[in-house]
Design a protein around this motif. Structure first.
Motif, PDB file in Angstrom:
ATOM      1  N   ALA A 154     -66.654  -5.522   6.726  1.00  0.00           N
ATOM      2  CA  ALA A 154     -66.123  -5.774   8.068  1.00  0.00           C
ATOM      3  C   ALA A 154     -64.965  -4.845   8.401  1.00  0.00           C
ATOM      4  CB  ALA A 154     -65.673  -7.231   8.179  1.00  0.00           C
ATOM      5  N   LEU A 155     -64.201  -4.433   7.357  1.00  0.00           N
ATOM      6  CA  LEU A 155     -63.060  -3.547   7.590  1.00  0.00           C
ATOM      7  C   LEU A 155     -63.505  -2.168   8.077  1.00  0.00           C
ATOM      8  CD1 LEU A 155     -60.651  -4.270   4.615  1.00  0.00           C
ATOM      9  CD2 LEU A 155     -60.275  -4.777   7.027  1.00  0.00           C
ATOM     10  N   GLY A 156     -64.658  -1.756   7.616  1.00  0.00           N
ATOM     11  CA  GLY A 156     -65.193  -0.464   8.049  1.00  0.00           C
ATOM     12  C   GLY A 156     -64.364   0.717   7.591  1.00  0.00           C
ATOM     13  N   ILE A 157     -63.886   0.679   6.346  1.00  0.00           N
ATOM     14  CA  ILE A 157     -63.131   1.822   5.839  1.00  0.00           C
ATOM     15  C   ILE A 157     -63.951   2.557   4.795  1.00  0.00           C
ATOM     16  CG2 ILE A 157     -60.767   1.130   6.355  1.00  0.00           C
ATOM     17  CD1 ILE A 157     -60.634  -0.221   3.682  1.00  0.00           C
ATOM     18  N   ALA A 158     -63.672   3.844   4.658  1.00  0.00           N
ATOM     19  CA  ALA A 158     -64.412   4.652   3.696  1.00  0.00           C
ATOM     20  C   ALA A 158     -63.439   5.526   2.917  1.00  0.00           C
ATOM     21  CB  ALA A 158     -65.435   5.519   4.420  1.00  0.00           C
ATOM     22  N   LEU A 159     -63.969   6.112   1.890  1.00  0.00           N
ATOM     23  CA  LEU A 159     -63.180   6.971   1.020  1.00  0.00           C
ATOM     24  C   LEU A 159     -62.474   8.052   1.844  1.00  0.00           C
ATOM     25  CD1 LEU A 159     -62.755   7.236  -2.060  1.00  0.00           C
ATOM     26  CD2 LEU A 159     -64.531   8.993  -2.037  1.00  0.00           C
ATOM     27  N   GLY A 160     -61.181   8.250   1.612  1.00  0.00           N
ATOM     28  CA  GLY A 160     -60.440   9.304   2.295  1.00  0.00           C
ATOM     29  C   GLY A 160     -59.751   8.846   3.572  1.00  0.00           C
ATOM     30  N   ASP A 161     -60.125   7.656   4.100  1.00  0.00           N
ATOM     31  CA  ASP A 161     -59.496   7.163   5.335  1.00  0.00           C
ATOM     32  C   ASP A 161     -58.018   6.846   5.114  1.00  0.00           C
ATOM     33  OD1 ASP A 161     -61.926   7.349   6.441  1.00  0.00           O
ATOM     34  OD2 ASP A 161     -62.265   5.185   6.720  1.00  0.00           O
ATOM     35  N   ARG A 162     -57.260   6.951   6.199  1.00  0.00           N
ATOM     36  CA  ARG A 162     -55.869   6.495   6.153  1.00  0.00           C
ATOM     37  C   ARG A 162     -55.860   4.987   6.360  1.00  0.00           C
ATOM     38  NH1 ARG A 162     -53.115  10.529   3.994  1.00  0.00           N
ATOM     39  NH2 ARG A 162     -51.298   9.247   4.466  1.00  0.00           N
ATOM     40  N   CYS A 163     -54.856   4.326   5.827  1.00  0.00           N
ATOM     41  CA  CYS A 163     -54.825   2.876   5.973  1.00  0.00           C
ATOM     42  C   CYS A 163     -53.403   2.353   5.883  1.00  0.00           C
ATOM     43  CB  CYS A 163     -55.683   2.199   4.912  1.00  0.00           C
ATOM     44  SG  CYS A 163     -55.060   2.467   3.251  1.00  0.00           S
ATOM     45  N   ALA A 164     -53.248   1.091   6.318  1.00  0.00           N
ATOM     46  CA  ALA A 164     -51.976   0.389   6.144  1.00  0.00           C
ATOM     47  C   ALA A 164     -52.166  -0.677   5.067  1.00  0.00           C
ATOM     48  CB  ALA A 164     -51.552  -0.262   7.453  1.00  0.00           C
ATOM     49  N   VAL A 165     -51.071  -1.024   4.395  1.00  0.00           N
ATOM     50  CA  VAL A 165     -51.145  -1.971   3.290  1.00  0.00           C
ATOM     51  C   VAL A 165     -50.133  -3.077   3.546  1.00  0.00           C
ATOM     52  CG1 VAL A 165     -50.618  -2.236   0.841  1.00  0.00           C
ATOM     53  CG2 VAL A 165     -51.901  -0.241   1.619  1.00  0.00           C
ATOM     54  N   HIS A 166     -50.536  -4.328   3.343  1.00  0.00           N
ATOM     55  CA  HIS A 166     -49.527  -5.396   3.400  1.00  0.00           C
ATOM     56  C   HIS A 166     -49.687  -6.332   2.202  1.00  0.00           C
ATOM     57  CE1 HIS A 166     -52.566  -8.233   4.900  1.00  0.00           C
ATOM     58  NE2 HIS A 166     -53.084  -7.136   5.418  1.00  0.00           N
ATOM     59  N   ILE A 167     -48.564  -6.895   1.826  1.00  0.00           N
ATOM     60  CA  ILE A 167     -48.544  -7.716   0.618  1.00  0.00           C
ATOM     61  C   ILE A 167     -48.443  -9.177   1.024  1.00  0.00           C
ATOM     62  CG2 ILE A 167     -47.146  -8.302  -1.392  1.00  0.00           C
ATOM     63  CD1 ILE A 167     -46.438  -5.276  -1.478  1.00  0.00           C
ATOM     64  N   ASP A 168     -49.457  -9.997   0.616  1.00  0.00           N
ATOM     65  CA  ASP A 168     -49.444 -11.409   0.965  1.00  0.00           C
ATOM     66  C   ASP A 168     -48.535 -12.196   0.039  1.00  0.00           C
ATOM     67  OD1 ASP A 168     -51.294 -10.804   2.856  1.00  0.00           O
ATOM     68  OD2 ASP A 168     -53.024 -11.274   1.587  1.00  0.00           O
ATOM     69  N   ARG A 169     -48.561 -11.844  -1.214  1.00  0.00           N
ATOM     70  CA  ARG A 169     -47.773 -12.610  -2.176  1.00  0.00           C
ATOM     71  C   ARG A 169     -47.391 -11.682  -3.329  1.00  0.00           C
ATOM     72  NH1 ARG A 169     -49.848 -18.299  -4.478  1.00  0.00           N
ATOM     73  NH2 ARG A 169     -51.634 -16.998  -4.967  1.00  0.00           N
ATOM     74  N   ALA A 170     -46.170 -11.829  -3.832  1.00  0.00           N
ATOM     75  CA  ALA A 170     -45.714 -10.977  -4.925  1.00  0.00           C
ATOM     76  C   ALA A 170     -44.651 -11.720  -5.723  1.00  0.00           C
ATOM     77  CB  ALA A 170     -45.142  -9.675  -4.387  1.00  0.00           C
ATOM     78  N   ARG A 171     -44.397 -11.234  -6.925  1.00  0.00           N
ATOM     79  CA  ARG A 171     -43.290 -11.768  -7.701  1.00  0.00           C
ATOM     80  C   ARG A 171     -42.462 -10.593  -8.169  1.00  0.00           C
ATOM     81  NH1 ARG A 171     -42.712 -16.722 -10.455  1.00  0.00           N
ATOM     82  NH2 ARG A 171     -40.801 -15.845 -11.300  1.00  0.00           N
ATOM     83  N   VAL A 172     -41.141 -10.767  -8.153  1.00  0.00           N
ATOM     84  CA  VAL A 172     -40.244  -9.710  -8.593  1.00  0.00           C
ATOM     85  C   VAL A 172     -39.418 -10.240  -9.749  1.00  0.00           C
ATOM     86  CG1 VAL A 172     -38.363  -8.192  -7.933  1.00  0.00           C
ATOM     87  CG2 VAL A 172     -40.171  -8.762  -6.285  1.00  0.00           C
ATOM     88  N   PHE A 173     -39.430  -9.481 -10.853  1.00  0.00           N
ATOM     89  CA  PHE A 173     -38.626  -9.858 -12.023  1.00  0.00           C
ATOM     90  C   PHE A 173     -37.580  -8.777 -12.269  1.00  0.00           C
ATOM     91  CE2 PHE A 173     -42.704 -11.905 -12.675  1.00  0.00           C
ATOM     92  CZ  PHE A 173     -42.332 -13.194 -13.031  1.00  0.00           C
ATOM     93  N   ALA A 174     -36.345  -9.220 -12.518  1.00  0.00           N
ATOM     94  CA  ALA A 174     -35.298  -8.249 -12.852  1.00  0.00           C
ATOM     95  C   ALA A 174     -35.641  -7.576 -14.172  1.00  0.00           C
ATOM     96  CB  ALA A 174     -33.953  -8.962 -12.959  1.00  0.00           C
ATOM     97  N   ARG A 175     -35.261  -6.309 -14.280  1.00  0.00           N
ATOM     98  CA  ARG A 175     -35.559  -5.605 -15.535  1.00  0.00           C
ATOM     99  C   ARG A 175     -34.610  -6.020 -16.642  1.00  0.00           C
ATOM    100  NH1 ARG A 175     -38.947  -1.140 -14.604  1.00  0.00           N
ATOM    101  NH2 ARG A 175     -38.420   0.183 -16.317  1.00  0.00           N
TER     102      ARG A 175
END
Lengths: 295, 284, 345
Positions: free
Chosen positions: C324-345
């Motif tokens: 449904a996204l209709g994307i192919a190899l080499g296309d430009r795109c935007a990225v969004h993060i739904d969920r993440a975890r961050v740990f201090a080093r």
């Protein structure tokens, strides 16, 4: 929390002294019992008597020891025993390799029988082998007579006879060390060599032989070591002429019969020492070869 | 067993195959088969009557009995030792283990004559313990105990060196399973370990027995060669041979040769039948 | 039966297999010890069985100290990784072994032994295989014999060491479900060791994640998957994108600010952010910051590789959605993060 003290008594299956030499505690029982029995049995039957030999030889002191060992007769016996054992081991290395090769690579009728027969020298009492070889190679024997008449070659009661007896006794060592290595050699290695354009001879020289060489050296060493100590199969065919066909073990027996216990112990100790040094050298050589052809 | 070697690339030309097979067979025939045949041929040279007479003669019978007695003591002793030694070497990890394995193999690298000599030096009249033993009225050298000791020494490693690699390869998991299921140490040994090593054990006992009955050099030194008392079969062969009684010597020798053949057959059968189980001991 | 592990420590030479481990196994539960090889999970299991003894700590079975007890006195059933079936015994004799070696007074008659063994073989669906030898069975069948053998002594606890490790993928899945069902039927307290997170998450009531001789997290499968308590657990459980980032004022910046994630303001400075591939959204955007650098369609799933500000990201979605996204190899795109975890080093 229960402290570490409770775990000290957790498995009271062996005494404290015994568990302390264990590198890793184990739930399997019987360590103390079996190790104790093994060490006791080994000490009484092997270590203590060997200690007696060293003690007796040591009782002579340095000069006494060398005086007992460096007589011309003892020296000649050293040459006979070690020299002819080398000859026999060399013969076995060549023919033992061929036998192992044939048994692994080719099929022919009666192969299994031949394979089983190779162990005959392990199973046949040495005295039996001794009198049989002696009868065969005597001047009027089945083999001795034609050899003598056709080539003028005397075998029985000469160094050649000793070499033959030692060859008989040492053959299985070479075959049985080389055979499993040949069996486990992956055929892909040789096929790879052939596919890269090597001839059959090149493949053998550069791929097969180097892989088998360490085992061949081991077999050679075992055959040699066995030959130096061999007694029963040799004395009947040797003729036992002092200085010419007298082997070291026989010299020890003669010294014992003359109640020269210290002399016998000195010769025995010297013989053990030389054998160990030679085996050590061969072992090092073998380790070195293995590390080069690590597989 | 090797992978399929029938590939075209690895087959040698026929002339070479047959040359090598011929060389190997000729060598084996000359060095192994001919001596074996000679034993029986010489034994039967004067017919079956003379052969049989040599075997039932009093001293020969005594020698056969003594050989059986010596083996009946030495072999079980080394059997128990072999099992105990391989249990502690294969099931546990402890300091000095490699040294122990080397020491167990030590008797194989000692000349048979020296194996006898060491007991003479320890227990003989002029030996370290000689005066003590004489005071106690115990005779070891030139008597049956000496023969047994020398035989134990030369056959010392046979059982242990078959069992150690076998038990090492089998590991300890089955024993652990038995212990968790509630078995005691002895139950574990008898019901789990022993059935797993029985063929290897039999193999070791077979080789041990062959050597025990056939040993010559070591027993020769401690025996004193008293006919009918301290002569085992190989020693009896020597005496008869040195007396130029060739037929009798080869007759007794033929019994030993048959023992060797039986050993070889049994050994071969074990290898064919249980080759996979014995693989650890044969290809170490 | 409940198991209480307290402060168990075990050292092999210079290598610390277990470092003061505390753990409670609840009565009747199916617990997974999950971790990579060398995490100490098998050692812990073997200590529970009495096959190893710890250097320090205590082990209580139903409130009673058990470390001094031999394995035979602990009433535990143990299933070995490679089954350790007695190779010279038939299936029947294997299962009967534990009953036959009982001290004389407690031993059943042979008829009773036969009845019990037959019943167990039916339970593991091997009724017809009683006279076979282990070598004549398939891997899955051996596994079930090992299980029946362990159950024969009516253990209070069942311990399984990598129970499916030696099986091929299909048999593994079947046996897993079957074992879960069996546990639901007989409710014996069970602990199994595995390095396969899917296996632990699917099968266990609770999962214990271990690493380097320590317990990283204990919780229900959903709990440890959705809320990993440490960087290790995040990386070990499932596929994950891992980014170095810096956190300022409650925002983690990745790739010089190409991506940013709101985070716990307590974390400051250098940190690591984790994003699961299915929590990473992709949308076509001409002139967007990302570029599609790889597309792999595997069965019902699509995995998309994205290059963004010198980073390499992986997103996962179902195939329909990808289509449904209709994307192919080499296309430009935007990225969004739904969920993440961050740990201090």
């Amino acid at each position: 929390m229960v402290a570490a003290s409770s775990t000290d008594t957790a498995f009271p299956r062996a005494g404290g002294a015994v568990t302390s030499i264990l590198r890793k505690p184990s739930v399997i029982p019987g360590f103390g019992l079996t190790l104790g029995f093994t060490l006791t049995y080994l000490s009484i039957l092997v270590l203590l008597p060997l200690g007696a030999l060293i003690a007796k030889a040591g009782g002579l002191g340095w000069s006494g020891f060398w005086n007992a060992v460096l007589t011309p007769r003892v020296w000649a016996a050293f040459e006979v025993s070690f020299g002819l054992s080398l000859v026999a081991a060399a013969v076995n290395a060549v023919f033992g390799f061929i036998v192992a090769w044939v048994l692994v690579r080719y099929s022919f009728p009666g192969k299994r029988l031949v394979d089983a027969l190779v162990d005959l020298p392990f199973a046949l009492p040495t005295a039996v082998a001794g009198i049989a070889l002696s009868a065969l190679y005597a001047p009027n024997g089945w083999v001795g007579k034609p050899l003598n008449e056709l080539f003028g070659l005397k075998v029985a009661f000469t160094p050649v006879g000793i070499a033959i007896a030692l060859t008989f006794i040492g053959l299985p060592f070479v075959v049985r060390t080389v055979q499993p290595i040949l069996e486990d050699l992956p055929p892909e290695e040789e096929e790879a060599a052939v596919s890269l354009g090597a001839t059959r001879g090149q493949t053998f020289r550069r791929v097969v032989f180097p892989a088998v060489l360490p085992a061949l050296v081991t077999g050679f060493a075992l055959s040699f070591a066995r030959g130096v100590g061999e007694y029963g199969s040799v004395i009947f065919i040797a003729g036992n002429m002092p200085g010419l066909t007298e082997i070291l073990p026989l010299l020890i027996v003669i010294k014992l019969e003359q109640y020269d216990y210290a002399g016998a112990a000195a010769v025995g100790t010297a013989m053990l020492l030389v054998s160990f040094v030679m085996l050590l050298v061969l072992n090092l050589l073998q380790t070195w070869m293995r590390s080069r052809h690590a597989r | 067993m090797p992978a399929n070697r029938s590939g075209v690339a690895l087959s040698d030309p026929a002339w070479m195959r047959w040359l090598l097979i011929g060389t190997a067979l000729a060598f084996l025939a000359l060095f192994l088969l001919l001596p074996l045949v000679a034993v029986f041929a010489e034994a039967l040279r004067r017919g079956f009557g003379a052969y049989w007479a040599a075997l039932v003669e009093e001293d020969a019978v005594a020698a056969i009995k003594l050989t059986l007695i010596v083996a009946a003591i030495a072999v079980p002793a080394n059997l128990v030792f072999g099992v105990a030694a391989s249990w502690c070497v294969a099931k546990f990890d402890f300091r000095g283990k490699n040294l122990l394995i080397t020491l167990i193999d030590l008797p194989f690298s000692v000349s048979p004559v020296i194996s006898g000599l060491i007991y003479v030096l320890l227990f003989g009249l002029n030996g370290l313990m000689g005066p003590f033993l004489k005071a106690q009225g115990i005779q070891i050298i030139f008597a049956v105990p000496g023969l047994v000791l020398a035989t134990i020494f030369v056959t010392f490693p046979f059982v242990a060196r078959e069992l150690i690699p076998l038990m090492q390869e089998q590991g300890s998991e089955e024993e652990e399973a038995a212990l968790v299921l509630g078995a005691s140490g002895w139950q574990t040994f008898w019901r789990v370990t022993l059935p797993n090593i029985k063929w290897g054990l039999l193999y070791g006992v077979l080789l041990c027995n062959a050597r025990a009955m056939g040993e010559f050099g070591a027993v020769s030194v401690v025996s004193g060669h008293v006919r009918g008392y301290t002569n085992t079969m190989p020693l009896h062969v020597e005496i008869l041979y040195n007396e130029y009684n060739f037929v009798a010597a080869f007759a007794v020798a033929s019994v030993l040769a048959m023992l060797a053949l039986v050993t070889l057959v049994a050994k071969t059968v074990l290898e064919w039948r249980f080759g996979a189980e014995l693989a650890a001991t044969r290809h170490k | 039966m409940a198991i209480q592990v307290s402060g168990i420590t075990k050292q092999f030479g210079s290598y610390k297999a277990l470092d003061a481990v505390d753990l409670e196994v609840r009565s009747g539960e199916l617990l997974a010890l999950l971790g990579p090889s060398g995490s100490g999970k098998t050692t812990l299991l073997r200590i529970m069985a009495g096959l190893e003894s710890p250097d320090a700590g205590s082990l209580q079975l139903n409130g009673e100290e058990a470390l001094g007890l031999k394995p035979r006195d602990r009433q535990v059933g143990f299933v070995f990784q490679h089954y350790a079936l007695f190779r010279h015994m038939t299936v029947f004799d294997n299962v009967a072994f534990g009953l036959k070696v009982r001290p004389r007074g407690q031993r059943f008659g042979s008829a009773e032994i036969k009845r019990r063994v037959t019943e167990l073989l039916e339970l593991v669906q091997l009724g017809h295989f009683a006279d076979r030898y282990p070598a004549q069975l398939s891997g899955g069948q051996r596994q079930r014999v090992a299980l029946a053998r362990a159950l024969a002594i009516e253990p209070k606890v069942l311990l399984l060491d990598e129970p499916f490790g030696a099986l091929d993928a299909k048999v593994r899945k079947e046996l897993r479900r079957w074992l879960r069902k069996l546990h639901d039927d007989i409710h014996i307290t069970s602990v199994f060791v595995t390095h396969d997170q899917e296996e632990a998450l699917e099968l266990a009531d609770r999962v214990v994640v271990m690493s380097q001789g320590r317990i990283e997290q204990i919780g229900s499968p959903a709990d440890v998957y959705d809320h990993p308590s440490s960087a290790f657990v995040y990386e070990f459980l499932g596929q994950v994108n891992r980014f170095d980032c810096t956190v300022e004022d409650g925002v983690a910046r990745i790739g010089n600010g190409a991506l940013s994630i709101p985070t716990d303001p307590a974390v400051r400075g250098a940190a690591i952010a984790y994003v699961r591939p299915h929590d990473l959204g992709v949308s076509p955007a001409a002139g967007g910051p990302g570029r599609i650098s790889g597309v792999h369609v595997v069965g019902p799933d699509a995995r998309v590789e994205i290059e963004l500000a010198g980073l390499s990201l992986e997103a996962e979605m179902d195939r329909e959605r990808f289509g449904a996204l209709g994307i192919a190899l080499g296309d430009r795109c935007a990225v969004h993060i739904d969920r993440a975890r961050v740990f201090a080093r």
